[in-house]
Write an enzyme that holds these catalytic residues in place. Structure first.
Site, PDB file in Angstrom:
ATOM      1  N   HIS A   1     -18.761  33.726  39.708  1.00  0.00           N
ATOM      2  CA  HIS A   1     -18.420  32.268  39.093  1.00  0.00           C
ATOM      3  C   HIS A   1     -18.228  32.378  37.762  1.00  0.00           C
ATOM      4  O   HIS A   1     -19.087  31.721  36.956  1.00  0.00           O
ATOM      5  CB  HIS A   1     -19.430  31.379  39.685  1.00  0.00           C
ATOM      6  CG  HIS A   1     -19.039  29.977  39.615  1.00  0.00           C
ATOM      7  ND1 HIS A   1     -19.294  28.852  40.614  1.00  0.00           N
ATOM      8  CD2 HIS A   1     -17.989  29.244  38.953  1.00  0.00           C
ATOM      9  CE1 HIS A   1     -18.681  27.711  40.127  1.00  0.00           C
ATOM     10  NE2 HIS A   1     -17.921  28.028  39.171  1.00  0.00           N
ATOM     11  N   LEU A   2     -17.358  33.107  36.998  1.00  0.00           N
ATOM     12  CA  LEU A   2     -17.172  33.259  35.841  1.00  0.00           C
ATOM     13  C   LEU A   2     -15.913  32.702  35.132  1.00  0.00           C
ATOM     14  O   LEU A   2     -15.864  32.737  33.785  1.00  0.00           O
ATOM     15  CB  LEU A   2     -16.982  34.917  35.422  1.00  0.00           C
ATOM     16  CG  LEU A   2     -18.162  35.674  35.632  1.00  0.00           C
ATOM     17  CD1 LEU A   2     -17.815  37.430  35.178  1.00  0.00           C
ATOM     18  CD2 LEU A   2     -19.389  35.438  34.883  1.00  0.00           C
TER      19      LEU A   2
ATOM     20  N   ALA B   1     -11.379  28.442  42.618  1.00  0.00           N
ATOM     21  CA  ALA B   1     -11.587  26.872  42.564  1.00  0.00           C
ATOM     22  C   ALA B   1     -13.093  26.595  43.142  1.00  0.00           C
ATOM     23  O   ALA B   1     -14.180  26.600  42.240  1.00  0.00           O
ATOM     24  CB  ALA B   1     -10.460  26.267  43.390  1.00  0.00           C
ATOM     25  N   ARG B   2     -13.013  26.715  44.359  1.00  0.00           N
ATOM     26  CA  ARG B   2     -14.270  26.442  44.916  1.00  0.00           C
ATOM     27  C   ARG B   2     -14.603  27.382  46.373  1.00  0.00           C
ATOM     28  O   ARG B   2     -13.399  27.368  47.060  1.00  0.00           O
ATOM     29  CB  ARG B   2     -14.791  25.101  45.029  1.00  0.00           C
ATOM     30  CG  ARG B   2     -15.427  24.119  44.160  1.00  0.00           C
ATOM     31  CD  ARG B   2     -16.639  24.732  43.872  1.00  0.00           C
ATOM     32  NE  ARG B   2     -17.020  24.088  42.703  1.00  0.00           N
ATOM     33  CZ  ARG B   2     -16.807  24.360  41.130  1.00  0.00           C
ATOM     34  NH1 ARG B   2     -16.190  25.513  40.852  1.00  0.00           N
ATOM     35  NH2 ARG B   2     -17.457  23.612  40.316  1.00  0.00           N
TER      36      ARG B   2
ATOM     37  N   ASP C   1     -14.092  34.272  42.753  1.00  0.00           N
ATOM     38  CA  ASP C   1     -14.851  33.861  41.548  1.00  0.00           C
ATOM     39  C   ASP C   1     -15.813  33.240  42.280  1.00  0.00           C
ATOM     40  O   ASP C   1     -16.964  32.893  41.646  1.00  0.00           O
ATOM     41  CB  ASP C   1     -14.292  33.466  40.616  1.00  0.00           C
ATOM     42  CG  ASP C   1     -15.069  33.013  39.265  1.00  0.00           C
ATOM     43  OD1 ASP C   1     -15.952  33.921  39.045  1.00  0.00           O
ATOM     44  OD2 ASP C   1     -14.959  32.081  38.904  1.00  0.00           O
TER      45      ASP C   1
ATOM     46  N   VAL D   1      -5.917  23.049  35.666  1.00  0.00           N
ATOM     47  CA  VAL D   1      -6.000  24.688  35.693  1.00  0.00           C
ATOM     48  C   VAL D   1      -4.817  25.384  36.619  1.00  0.00           C
ATOM     49  O   VAL D   1      -4.163  26.173  35.835  1.00  0.00           O
ATOM     50  CB  VAL D   1      -7.172  25.136  36.497  1.00  0.00           C
ATOM     51  CG1 VAL D   1      -7.249  26.714  36.740  1.00  0.00           C
ATOM     52  CG2 VAL D   1      -8.517  24.654  35.812  1.00  0.00           C
TER      53      VAL D   1
ATOM     54  N   ASP E   1       0.803  20.599  45.818  1.00  0.00           N
ATOM     55  CA  ASP E   1      -0.214  19.476  45.471  1.00  0.00           C
ATOM     56  C   ASP E   1       0.110  18.083  45.818  1.00  0.00           C
ATOM     57  O   ASP E   1       1.216  17.587  45.259  1.00  0.00           O
ATOM     58  CB  ASP E   1      -0.326  19.700  43.763  1.00  0.00           C
ATOM     59  CG  ASP E   1      -1.711  18.668  43.506  1.00  0.00           C
ATOM     60  OD1 ASP E   1      -1.794  17.658  44.194  1.00  0.00           O
ATOM     61  OD2 ASP E   1      -2.178  19.220  42.350  1.00  0.00           O
TER      62      ASP E   1
ATOM     63  N   GLU F   1     -23.821  30.225  46.597  1.00  0.00           N
ATOM     64  CA  GLU F   1     -23.855  30.977  45.383  1.00  0.00           C
ATOM     65  C   GLU F   1     -25.438  31.011  45.094  1.00  0.00           C
ATOM     66  O   GLU F   1     -25.892  29.964  45.130  1.00  0.00           O
ATOM     67  CB  GLU F   1     -23.092  30.291  44.354  1.00  0.00           C
ATOM     68  CG  GLU F   1     -21.549  30.358  44.573  1.00  0.00           C
ATOM     69  CD  GLU F   1     -20.553  30.029  43.325  1.00  0.00           C
ATOM     70  OE1 GLU F   1     -21.221  29.554  42.610  1.00  0.00           O
ATOM     71  OE2 GLU F   1     -19.334  29.877  43.694  1.00  0.00           O
TER      72      GLU F   1
HETATM   73  N1  LIG Z   1     -14.527  28.917  38.677  1.00  0.00           N
HETATM   74  C1  LIG Z   1     -14.732  28.208  37.592  1.00  0.00           C
HETATM   75  O1  LIG Z   1     -15.603  28.619  36.797  1.00  0.00           O
HETATM   76  C2  LIG Z   1     -13.871  27.078  37.545  1.00  0.00           C
HETATM   77  C3  LIG Z   1     -13.719  26.474  36.223  1.00  0.00           C
HETATM   78  C4  LIG Z   1     -12.913  25.351  36.110  1.00  0.00           C
HETATM   79  C5  LIG Z   1     -12.510  24.733  37.206  1.00  0.00           C
HETATM   80  N2  LIG Z   1     -12.753  25.235  38.582  1.00  0.00           N
HETATM   81  C6  LIG Z   1     -12.356  24.735  39.570  1.00  0.00           C
HETATM   82  O2  LIG Z   1     -10.948  24.596  39.751  1.00  0.00           O
HETATM   83  C7  LIG Z   1     -10.400  23.313  40.479  1.00  0.00           C
HETATM   84  C8  LIG Z   1      -9.451  22.618  39.629  1.00  0.00           C
HETATM   85  O3  LIG Z   1      -9.969  22.349  38.410  1.00  0.00           O
HETATM   86  P1  LIG Z   1      -9.181  21.244  37.406  1.00  0.00           P
HETATM   87  O4  LIG Z   1      -9.512  21.127  36.046  1.00  0.00           O
HETATM   88  O5  LIG Z   1      -7.697  21.984  37.531  1.00  0.00           O
HETATM   89  O6  LIG Z   1      -9.003  19.927  38.303  1.00  0.00           O
HETATM   90  P2  LIG Z   1      -7.709  19.005  38.302  1.00  0.00           P
HETATM   91  O7  LIG Z   1      -8.537  17.704  38.760  1.00  0.00           O
HETATM   92  O8  LIG Z   1      -7.258  18.749  36.919  1.00  0.00           O
HETATM   93  O9  LIG Z   1      -6.704  19.429  39.392  1.00  0.00           O
HETATM   94  C9  LIG Z   1      -7.154  19.556  40.731  1.00  0.00           C
HETATM   95  C10 LIG Z   1      -5.803  19.477  41.660  1.00  0.00           C
HETATM   96  O10 LIG Z   1      -5.905  19.492  42.785  1.00  0.00           O
HETATM   97  C11 LIG Z   1      -5.043  18.704  43.526  1.00  0.00           C
HETATM   98  N3  LIG Z   1      -5.495  18.727  45.030  1.00  0.00           N
HETATM   99  C12 LIG Z   1      -6.365  17.617  45.337  1.00  0.00           C
HETATM  100  N4  LIG Z   1      -6.190  17.691  46.811  1.00  0.00           N
HETATM  101  C13 LIG Z   1      -5.298  18.636  47.169  1.00  0.00           C
HETATM  102  C14 LIG Z   1      -4.882  19.283  48.243  1.00  0.00           C
HETATM  103  N5  LIG Z   1      -5.578  18.996  49.591  1.00  0.00           N
HETATM  104  N6  LIG Z   1      -4.115  20.353  48.317  1.00  0.00           N
HETATM  105  C15 LIG Z   1      -3.493  20.726  47.103  1.00  0.00           C
HETATM  106  N7  LIG Z   1      -4.006  20.397  45.957  1.00  0.00           N
HETATM  107  C16 LIG Z   1      -4.737  19.156  45.807  1.00  0.00           C
HETATM  108  C17 LIG Z   1      -5.048  17.538  42.746  1.00  0.00           C
HETATM  109  O11 LIG Z   1      -4.060  16.439  42.775  1.00  0.00           O
HETATM  110  C18 LIG Z   1      -5.418  18.071  41.356  1.00  0.00           C
HETATM  111  O12 LIG Z   1      -4.035  17.968  40.709  1.00  0.00           O
HETATM  112  C19 LIG Z   1     -11.904  22.401  40.536  1.00  0.00           C
HETATM  113  O13 LIG Z   1     -12.361  22.682  41.856  1.00  0.00           O
HETATM  114  C20 LIG Z   1     -12.976  22.802  39.622  1.00  0.00           C
HETATM  115  O14 LIG Z   1     -14.045  22.802  39.840  1.00  0.00           O
HETATM  116  C21 LIG Z   1     -13.566  26.297  38.606  1.00  0.00           C
HETATM  117  O1  LIG Z   2     -15.989  23.219  37.857  1.00  0.00           O
HETATM  118  C1  LIG Z   2     -16.174  23.802  36.905  1.00  0.00           C
HETATM  119  O2  LIG Z   2     -16.177  23.328  35.505  1.00  0.00           O
HETATM  120  C2  LIG Z   2     -16.549  25.514  36.968  1.00  0.00           C
HETATM  121  O3  LIG Z   2     -16.742  25.745  38.258  1.00  0.00           O
HETATM  122  C3  LIG Z   2     -17.346  25.899  36.086  1.00  0.00           C
HETATM  123  O4  LIG Z   2     -18.618  25.825  36.479  1.00  0.00           O
HETATM  124  P1  LIG Z   2     -19.953  26.652  35.746  1.00  0.00           P
HETATM  125  O5  LIG Z   2     -20.144  25.460  34.782  1.00  0.00           O
HETATM  126  O6  LIG Z   2     -21.025  26.449  36.568  1.00  0.00           O
HETATM  127  O7  LIG Z   2     -19.701  27.607  35.143  1.00  0.00           O
END
Ligand SMILES: NC(=O)c1ccc[n+]([C@@H]2O[C@H](COP(=O)([O-])OP(=O)(O)OC[C@H]3O[C@@H](n4cnc5c(N)ncnc54)[C@H](O)[C@@H]3O)[C@@H](O)[C@H]2O)c1
Ligand SMILES: O=C(O)[C@H](O)COP(=O)(O)O
Length: 595
Positions: A331-332, A282-283, A307, A203, A222, A312
């Site tokens: 959380h969209l 992210a979270r 988000d 992301v 990162d 939650e």
């Molecule tokens: N809001 C949502 O609906 C939604 C949707 C998709 C993903 N997410 C969240 O977004 C986050 C990233 O998803 P992704 O698919 O890119 O995951 P990913 O694993 O591809 O990327 C995560 C990155 O974070 C890095 N990281 C780990 N520890 C770290 C630190 N201390 N400092 C900086 N970087 C660090 C990792 O090296 C990795 O490159 C996850 O928490 C995921 O759950 C949320």
């Molecule tokens: O980590 C994820 O993939 C996102 O936070 C999406 O969460 P959701 O499936 O509850 O929308």
């Protein structure tokens, strides 16, 4: 919902593979599941159960295409908004569970499943709502859908970034309330501003790409991201402190882990540029929300677009949610039509594959071994388990097995030999015959550690062609007595060694004695004084009892001295038959071993 406790994964056409062993619970391709201990009769019983389907509980809304895929293979129970108690009750009737971020898959869930739950599918990326340790301890595979919602999340981050910079949410609410406050909602421009992307994974890198397109200067922090990936996007990787101090905007994209929990705290906010704006897709837990409130109130943080939240949904009276400088969404990030269809198919494929016993490409708590490597190692997987199963049965009662050495002899370089699956199978062979624990690829290392079993691996690099992955495997158990003294080699360990011949596992050494017996059925090992007629005597006792001998081999130190006779038998001899063998005068010791 149909309860189908009799279901087993799809039957492999490969007749060497059996469903009798709980080995099928491994996340291995079915062709490398292990030869079982089951008699053909039981095979038929299991085969007749093949019509019964597994049951998949879908606990949160999943896209139609994914549901259809699941329904073609399993009974699907879509039960949303279950309380923790309801989930624990239902789970004992389910082979797989699919969730999004809204369901907490706790230790209690795994305990309540009483061993039936094989796979948890997380329809999305973050697995912080699944107790991975508990899953691993229960031998339950966890898979996620890591790619299908990346773009949706990145687009949501950019949407929040732009909305925040131009006060879209606040202005919208104001107009709907009948006001027209053009001066109040003057925004800031994005172009030329520095955006720090924290977490440069899937992301984060998509956000960086899009922000560059908007004319922003993008830096990223990162600790684990490869520099070439950053270079390819035209982004500079910087330290945490440099990212905080340089950024006009910060966008968070790391997972929630113990290391990232509340990493944006008072200390971090104090290092930021005054007036910084923060996006969190992210979270929630990566931000200390109390500290963010303080930073918003003091003006260090000018705006936050959130988000995700620690809790939650957040409490209705959350001061952070109600804050006029906060833009919030429920959380969209992953919630686009396209992403949800993609995630549903991605997770359905992973769960169905895992239930069939196939390698799960998105396994979160099992070693990822490429399918071609598994296929090549398949006969050695069987050999590894049989050797350790045999070795542990040679241990005399009362001796605890604590230290096991495995030696792999191969013409391949150590880097070219992935032994993780073999190690798991050796652990399985050592533990299962002496306990009621099922060991699989998911829980092997954990189970060994829990039982205080130390397994060391050594490689012997042989000359010759590296065509075969392995020449032989040797299993040695140290610091134990043996019920068959000849199994103890000169250096004092119970030692068995084997190799694969014509695709079949063979035992080639017991203690210091060379033998050659196919590891099928069961084994009788006898130490005897080497003399004519011994094979005939033992053979006729077994023949009289209608026990079929499938292999016999004699290994001796020198003619007419001690010899070890190994006899492979298809049926288990009765106690009387074994007693008669033991009473042959030239036989000094013997043992019966089940493979
Ligand atoms: N809001 C949502 O609906 C939604 C949707 C998709 C993903 N997410 C969240 O977004 C986050 C990233 O998803 P992704 O698919 O890119 O995951 P990913 O694993 O591809 O990327 C995560 C990155 O974070 C890095 N990281 C780990 N520890 C770290 C630190 N201390 N400092 C900086 N970087 C660090 C990792 O090296 C990795 O490159 C996850 O928490 C995921 O759950 C949320
Ligand atoms: O980590 C994820 O993939 C996102 O936070 C999406 O969460 P959701 O499936 O509850 O929308």
């Amino acid at each position: 919902m149909a309860a189908t406790s009799s279901w087993r994964p799809a039957f492999s056409p490969n007749k060497d593979l059996s469903l009798s062993s709980p080995s099928w619970r491994l996340s291995l391709p079915s062709r490398v599941l292990l030869p079982g201990r089951q008699k053909p009769k039981t095979f038929i019983v299991l085969a007749s159960m093949m019509d019964a389907k597994p049951t998949v509980l879908v606990a949160e809304k999943l896209g139609d295409a994914g549901l259809e895929l699941l329904k073609s293979f399993a009974n699907v129970d879509c039960s949303y908004n279950l309380s923790p108690e309801e989930l624990c009750t239902k789970i004992s009737l389910c082979d797989a569970l699919i969730v999004r971020s809204g369901t907490k898959v706790t230790r209690e869930v795994f305990e309540s499943s009483a061993g039936r739950l094989k796979v948890v599918g997380r329809a999305g990326v973050g697995i912080d709502n699944v107790d991975l340790s508990a899953a691993t301890e229960h031998g339950c595979l966890v898979v996620n859908a890591p790619t299908a919602n990346t773009i949706a999340a990145a687009e949501h981050a950019i949407a929040l970034l732009a909305a925040m910079a131009r006060n879209i949410a606040q202005a919208d609410a104001s107009v709907k309330a009948g006001k027209w406050q053009r001066n109040k909602y003057v925004g800031v421009s994005l172009v030329g501003k520095t955006l720090a992307v924290m977490g440069f994974g899937k992301v984060g890198s998509e956000v960086a790409r899009r922000a560059k397109g908007l004319g922003m200067h993008v830096i990223a922090h990162d600790p684990y991201a490869p520099a070439d990936r950053a270079r390819a996007v035209g982004v500079e990787l910087v330290s945490f402190a440099d990212a905080l101090s340089a950024a006009d905007f910060i966008s968070l994209h790391m997972p929630l882990t113990p290391a990232t929990s509340k990493m944006f705290n008072d200390d971090a906010f104090s290092k930021m540029k005054k007036g910084v704006r923060i996006v969190n897709v992210a979270r929630g837990g990566v931000i200390d929300e109390e500290a963010l409130l303080r930073a918003l109130d003091s003006g260090i943080v000018d705006q936050a677009a959130l988000d995700v939240f620690t809790e939650e949904p957040p409490p209705k009276d959350s001061v952070l949610v109600q804050h006029e400088k906060a833009t919030v969404t429920p959380h969209l990030g992953a919630s686009t039509t396209e992403a949800q269809e993609g995630v549903a198919v991605e997770i359905a494929e992973a769960v169905v594959g895992a239930l069939k016993g196939e390698l799960a490409a998105t396994a979160v708590n099992a070693p990822m071994v490429p399918a071609e490597v598994l296929s090549e190692l398949s006969p050695f997987v069987a050999l590894a388990e049989k050797l350790s199963r045999l070795a542990v049965q040679l241990v005399a009662g009362g001796s605890g097995v604590k230290s096991v050495k495995v030696t792999y002899a191969s013409a391949r370089s150590p880097d070219d030999l992935d032994t993780r699956v073999l190690r798991a199978m050796i652990t399985k062979g050592l533990i299962e015959p002496i306990s009621n624990v099922f060991v699989n690829l998911v829980n092997a290392d954990f189970t060994a550690k829990q039982r205080g079993l130390r397994l060391t691996e050594e490689r012997v690099v042989l000359d010759g062609s590296p065509e075969n992955p392995l020449e032989s495997i040797q299993v040695q158990i140290a610091n134990v007595e043996s019920k068959f003294g000849s199994a103890i080699c000169d250096s004092g360990e119970i030692t068995v060694e084997g190799r694969v011949k014509d695709g079949k596992p063979h035992l080639t050494k017991v203690g210091s004695f060379s033998v050659d017996v196919s590891l099928e059925g069961s084994l009788i090992l006898c130490r005897q004084v080497d003399q004519p007629g011994m094979i005939g005597k033992v053979g006729s006792i077994l023949g009289d009892e209608n026990v079929n001998v499938n292999f016999m081999s004699v290994g001796r130190i020198a003619p007419r001295k001690h010899a070890v006779m190994t006899i492979g038998v298809d049926e288990e001899p009765s106690k009387d038959t074994l007693k008669k063998i033991g009473e042959i005068p030239a036989i000094e010791e013997f043992v019966f071993l089940k493979l």
